[in-house]
Scaffold this motif. Structure first.
Motif, PDB file in Angstrom:
ATOM      1  N   VAL A 154       0.705  -1.119  -0.145  1.00 52.85           N
ATOM      2  CA  VAL A 154      -0.377  -0.157  -0.320  1.00 52.85           C
ATOM      3  C   VAL A 154       0.978   1.382  -0.643  1.00 52.85           C
ATOM      4  CG1 VAL A 154      -1.747  -1.116   1.054  1.00 52.85           C
ATOM      5  CG2 VAL A 154      -0.076   0.244   2.845  1.00 52.85           C
ATOM      6  N   ASP A 155       2.073   1.298   0.277  1.00 56.53           N
ATOM      7  CA  ASP A 155       2.839   2.486  -0.030  1.00 56.53           C
ATOM      8  C   ASP A 155       4.227   2.069  -0.093  1.00 56.53           C
ATOM      9  OD1 ASP A 155       4.704   4.482   1.230  1.00 56.53           O
ATOM     10  OD2 ASP A 155       4.157   4.253   3.564  1.00 56.53           O
ATOM     11  N   PRO A 156       4.634   2.592  -1.620  1.00 55.86           N
ATOM     12  CA  PRO A 156       5.641   2.230  -1.917  1.00 55.86           C
ATOM     13  C   PRO A 156       7.105   3.020  -1.209  1.00 55.86           C
ATOM     14  CG  PRO A 156       4.299   4.133  -3.522  1.00 55.86           C
ATOM     15  CD  PRO A 156       4.280   3.816  -1.931  1.00 55.86           C
ATOM     16  N   SER A 157       7.715   2.873  -0.261  1.00 56.08           N
ATOM     17  CA  SER A 157       8.922   3.159   0.253  1.00 56.08           C
ATOM     18  C   SER A 157       8.885   1.322   1.070  1.00 56.08           C
ATOM     19  CB  SER A 157       7.989   3.873   1.710  1.00 56.08           C
ATOM     20  OG  SER A 157       7.186   3.192   2.729  1.00 56.08           O
ATOM     21  N   ILE A 158       7.454   0.775   1.173  1.00 54.23           N
ATOM     22  CA  ILE A 158       7.775  -0.389   1.331  1.00 54.23           C
ATOM     23  C   ILE A 158       8.237  -1.086   0.294  1.00 54.23           C
ATOM     24  CG2 ILE A 158       6.845  -2.201   2.390  1.00 54.23           C
ATOM     25  CD1 ILE A 158       4.514  -0.908   3.228  1.00 54.23           C
ATOM     26  N   THR A 159       8.352  -1.049  -0.663  1.00 54.79           N
ATOM     27  CA  THR A 159       8.897  -1.816  -1.657  1.00 54.79           C
ATOM     28  C   THR A 159      10.412  -0.852  -1.526  1.00 54.79           C
ATOM     29  OG1 THR A 159       6.840  -1.590  -3.145  1.00 54.79           O
ATOM     30  CG2 THR A 159       8.854  -1.571  -4.234  1.00 54.79           C
ATOM     31  N   ASN A 160      11.171  -0.182  -1.279  1.00 53.38           N
ATOM     32  CA  ASN A 160      11.775   0.613  -1.605  1.00 53.38           C
ATOM     33  C   ASN A 160      12.646   0.290  -0.088  1.00 53.38           C
ATOM     34  OD1 ASN A 160      11.842   2.160  -3.618  1.00 53.38           O
ATOM     35  ND2 ASN A 160      11.228   3.981  -2.497  1.00 53.38           N
ATOM     36  N   GLY A 161      12.375   0.107   0.697  1.00 53.96           N
ATOM     37  CA  GLY A 161      13.132  -0.740   1.891  1.00 53.96           C
ATOM     38  C   GLY A 161      13.006  -2.285   1.672  1.00 53.96           C
ATOM     39  N   LEU A 162      12.211  -2.515   0.870  1.00 53.66           N
ATOM     40  CA  LEU A 162      12.646  -4.122   0.470  1.00 53.66           C
ATOM     41  C   LEU A 162      13.994  -4.624  -0.331  1.00 53.66           C
ATOM     42  CD1 LEU A 162       9.256  -5.714   0.101  1.00 53.66           C
ATOM     43  CD2 LEU A 162      10.637  -5.690   1.979  1.00 53.66           C
ATOM     44  N   LEU A 163      14.078  -3.836  -1.483  1.00 54.89           N
ATOM     45  CA  LEU A 163      14.751  -3.158  -2.418  1.00 54.89           C
ATOM     46  C   LEU A 163      16.049  -3.314  -1.711  1.00 54.89           C
ATOM     47  CD1 LEU A 163      13.299  -1.744  -5.416  1.00 54.89           C
ATOM     48  CD2 LEU A 163      13.922  -4.185  -5.439  1.00 54.89           C
ATOM     49  N   GLU A 164      16.798  -2.680  -0.818  1.00 56.61           N
ATOM     50  CA  GLU A 164      17.271  -1.869  -0.135  1.00 56.61           C
ATOM     51  C   GLU A 164      17.664  -3.213   0.568  1.00 56.61           C
ATOM     52  OE1 GLU A 164      19.241   1.604   3.264  1.00 56.61           O
ATOM     53  OE2 GLU A 164      16.759   1.073   2.063  1.00 56.61           O
ATOM     54  N   ILE A 165      16.897  -3.856   1.364  1.00 58.30           N
ATOM     55  CA  ILE A 165      17.395  -5.130   1.883  1.00 58.30           C
ATOM     56  C   ILE A 165      18.224  -6.251   0.330  1.00 58.30           C
ATOM     57  CG2 ILE A 165      16.894  -6.617   3.392  1.00 58.30           C
ATOM     58  CD1 ILE A 165      14.787  -4.539   4.445  1.00 58.30           C
ATOM     59  N   ALA A 166      17.269  -6.618  -0.240  1.00 58.53           N
ATOM     60  CA  ALA A 166      17.633  -7.369  -1.259  1.00 58.53           C
ATOM     61  C   ALA A 166      19.204  -7.183  -1.846  1.00 58.53           C
ATOM     62  CB  ALA A 166      16.611  -7.415  -2.406  1.00 58.53           C
ATOM     63  N   ASN A 167      19.686  -5.711  -1.218  1.00 58.30           N
ATOM     64  CA  ASN A 167      20.953  -5.470  -1.757  1.00 58.30           C
ATOM     65  C   ASN A 167      22.340  -6.584  -1.459  1.00 58.30           C
ATOM     66  OD1 ASN A 167      20.029  -4.258  -4.050  1.00 58.30           O
ATOM     67  ND2 ASN A 167      20.118  -2.096  -3.052  1.00 58.30           N
ATOM     68  N   LEU A 168      21.698  -6.572  -0.229  1.00 53.55           N
ATOM     69  CA  LEU A 168      22.320  -7.737   0.502  1.00 53.55           C
ATOM     70  C   LEU A 168      22.029  -8.708   1.407  1.00 53.55           C
ATOM     71  CD1 LEU A 168      22.979  -4.847   4.168  1.00 53.55           C
ATOM     72  CD2 LEU A 168      24.831  -5.334   1.448  1.00 53.55           C
ATOM     73  N   ASP A 169      20.669  -9.413   1.655  1.00 58.99           N
ATOM     74  CA  ASP A 169      20.373 -10.274   1.095  1.00 58.99           C
ATOM     75  C   ASP A 169      19.508 -10.432  -0.266  1.00 58.99           C
ATOM     76  OD1 ASP A 169      19.288 -13.035   1.690  1.00 58.99           O
ATOM     77  OD2 ASP A 169      17.678 -11.882   3.090  1.00 58.99           O
ATOM     78  N   THR A 170      19.851 -11.834  -0.846  1.00 57.28           N
ATOM     79  CA  THR A 170      19.401 -11.532  -2.480  1.00 57.28           C
ATOM     80  C   THR A 170      17.912 -12.969  -2.096  1.00 57.28           C
ATOM     81  OG1 THR A 170      21.089 -12.977  -3.044  1.00 57.28           O
ATOM     82  CG2 THR A 170      21.291 -10.198  -4.164  1.00 57.28           C
ATOM     83  N   SER A 171      18.171 -13.596  -1.054  1.00 57.90           N
ATOM     84  CA  SER A 171      17.290 -14.952  -1.234  1.00 57.90           C
ATOM     85  C   SER A 171      15.604 -13.960  -0.800  1.00 57.90           C
ATOM     86  CB  SER A 171      17.487 -15.150   0.222  1.00 57.90           C
ATOM     87  OG  SER A 171      17.766 -14.774   1.403  1.00 57.90           O
ATOM     88  N   LEU A 172      16.015 -13.039  -0.193  1.00 51.58           N
ATOM     89  CA  LEU A 172      14.642 -12.088   0.607  1.00 51.58           C
ATOM     90  C   LEU A 172      13.495 -12.282  -1.006  1.00 51.58           C
ATOM     91  CD1 LEU A 172      12.812 -10.716   2.760  1.00 51.58           C
ATOM     92  CD2 LEU A 172      13.806  -8.516   1.214  1.00 51.58           C
ATOM     93  N   ASP A 173      12.211 -12.864   0.211  1.00 50.46           N
ATOM     94  CA  ASP A 173      11.366 -13.284  -0.776  1.00 50.46           C
ATOM     95  C   ASP A 173       9.706 -12.790   0.222  1.00 50.46           C
ATOM     96  OD1 ASP A 173       8.584 -13.856  -1.384  1.00 50.46           O
ATOM     97  OD2 ASP A 173       9.057 -15.836  -1.959  1.00 50.46           O
ATOM     98  N   PRO A 174       9.465 -11.603  -0.068  1.00 51.50           N
ATOM     99  CA  PRO A 174       7.994 -11.088   0.565  1.00 51.50           C
ATOM    100  C   PRO A 174       6.970 -12.083   1.592  1.00 51.50           C
ATOM    101  CG  PRO A 174       8.920  -9.804  -0.698  1.00 51.50           C
ATOM    102  CD  PRO A 174       9.808 -11.026  -0.960  1.00 51.50           C
ATOM    103  N   GLU A 175       6.551 -12.992   0.568  1.00 50.56           N
ATOM    104  CA  GLU A 175       5.573 -13.885   0.492  1.00 50.56           C
ATOM    105  C   GLU A 175       5.915 -14.814   1.707  1.00 50.56           C
ATOM    106  OE1 GLU A 175       3.085 -14.345  -0.763  1.00 50.56           O
ATOM    107  OE2 GLU A 175       2.649 -12.217  -2.062  1.00 50.56           O
ATOM    108  N   SER A 176       7.165 -15.542   1.540  1.00 55.80           N
ATOM    109  CA  SER A 176       7.729 -16.359   1.902  1.00 55.80           C
ATOM    110  C   SER A 176       7.580 -16.056   3.136  1.00 55.80           C
ATOM    111  CB  SER A 176       9.252 -17.194   1.324  1.00 55.80           C
ATOM    112  OG  SER A 176       8.584 -17.558   0.439  1.00 55.80           O
ATOM    113  N   PHE A 177       8.271 -14.496   3.262  1.00 55.46           N
ATOM    114  CA  PHE A 177       8.638 -14.011   5.138  1.00 55.46           C
ATOM    115  C   PHE A 177       7.133 -14.043   5.608  1.00 55.46           C
ATOM    116  CE2 PHE A 177       8.046 -10.053   7.122  1.00 55.46           C
ATOM    117  CZ  PHE A 177       9.027 -10.694   7.891  1.00 55.46           C
ATOM    118  N   LEU A 178       6.142 -13.939   4.959  1.00 55.83           N
ATOM    119  CA  LEU A 178       4.779 -13.807   5.845  1.00 55.83           C
ATOM    120  C   LEU A 178       4.184 -14.519   5.979  1.00 55.83           C
ATOM    121  CD1 LEU A 178       3.045 -10.871   3.632  1.00 55.83           C
ATOM    122  CD2 LEU A 178       3.503 -10.536   5.779  1.00 55.83           C
ATOM    123  N   THR A 179       4.691 -15.925   5.511  1.00 58.53           N
ATOM    124  CA  THR A 179       4.274 -17.170   5.609  1.00 58.53           C
ATOM    125  C   THR A 179       5.010 -17.239   7.163  1.00 58.53           C
ATOM    126  OG1 THR A 179       3.416 -17.318   2.762  1.00 58.53           O
ATOM    127  CG2 THR A 179       3.916 -19.744   4.430  1.00 58.53           C
TER     128      THR A 179
END
Length: 249
Positions: A93-118
């Motif tokens: 709902v907020d584009p800043s969430i996507t920006n934050g996720l991309l910043e994390i993924a720069n270090l952790d390329t395994s990041l998957d938001p759907e798997s995290f929520l599960t």
């Protein structure tokens, strides 16, 4: 002359036929030992055919122990472009969430938001249930030190009052990622949980002092989970811990 020739030919034929019959009788004769040998060969061939058919139909390969131990295969991180695609496809709902996720993924390329929520949903249920049961051991591996101390203090106060919690976790109706950021190599993801519980607090006499043992109650919790992703060694630990809780506004 012709009669003589025919007689000689006839005698020769008779001798040849007799020889053939004699030879056939010798060659065609089997002793008891021969019969047993043939039967053993037949059984061996049948057993080999059955084993081959069984092996080809249902093979279970067992691990092989080599003379030298196998070297562990290093974990391979997912390509960064795959992580970026997953994150951009994740609805927020907020584009800043996507920006934050991309910043994390720069270090952790395994990041998957759907798997995290599960995984966060499973952790939420475990923590809520462990808190109701007063199970300190289960809580210790799921919470940061500060949050653990707060939960344990609340459990201790309940025990002093000799109160118990009777609770049934019905399920999570909704779980939304509401915040994502990276601070000094540590990822923080905040989730809003809307769950349904049947919960009641009873005193030492078994009387209900709060809640209801029959009514399903909707509960909203906002929890923040964190994980160190600053180094390859840190990223080898996939576990997130609950580091903060807050009430909804």
């Amino acid at each position: 002359m012709y009669g003589q020739f025919d007689l000689i030919t006839l005698i020769a034929l008779i001798v040849a036929v007799a020889a053939i019959l004699k030879l056939r009788s010798v060659l065609g004769h089997r002793s008891d030992e021969d019969e047993q040998r043939v039967e053993r060969l037949k059984k061996r061939e049948a057993g080999q055919r059955a084993a081959a058919e069984t092996a080809s139909a249902d093979v279970i390969t067992m691990p092989r122990r080599d003379r030298d131990p196998l070297q562990p295969v290093p974990a391979v991180e997912a390509p960064a472009n795959n992580a970026e695609a997953r994150i951009k496809a994740f609805s927020v709902v907020d584009p800043s969430i996507t920006n934050g996720l991309l910043e994390i993924a720069n270090l952790d390329t395994s990041l998957d938001p759907e798997s995290f929520l599960t995984g966060a949903g499973r952790a939420y249920e475990m923590i809520v249930s462990a808190f109701a049961e007063g199970n300190r051991r289960a809580l210790k591996d799921l919470l940061s030190r500060e949050v653990y101390d707060g939960f344990v203090a609340a459990i201790g106060e309940r025990e002093v009052r000799e109160e118990t919690v009777e609770q049934q976790f019905v399920g999570i109706k909704k779980a939304d990622l509401v915040e994502a950021e990276l601070k000094n190599g540590v990822a923080f993801l905040t989730v809003r949980f809307i769950s349904e519980l049947i919960s009641a607090v009873k005193d030492k006499a078994g009387e209900v002092v709060s809640g209801d043992t029959q009514t399903i109650k909707s509960v909203t919790d906002i929890w923040t989970f964190s994980r160190d992703v600053s180094t390859a060694k840190a990223r080898a630990n996939p576990n997130w811990k609950l580091v903060a809780t807050q009430a909804p506004n």
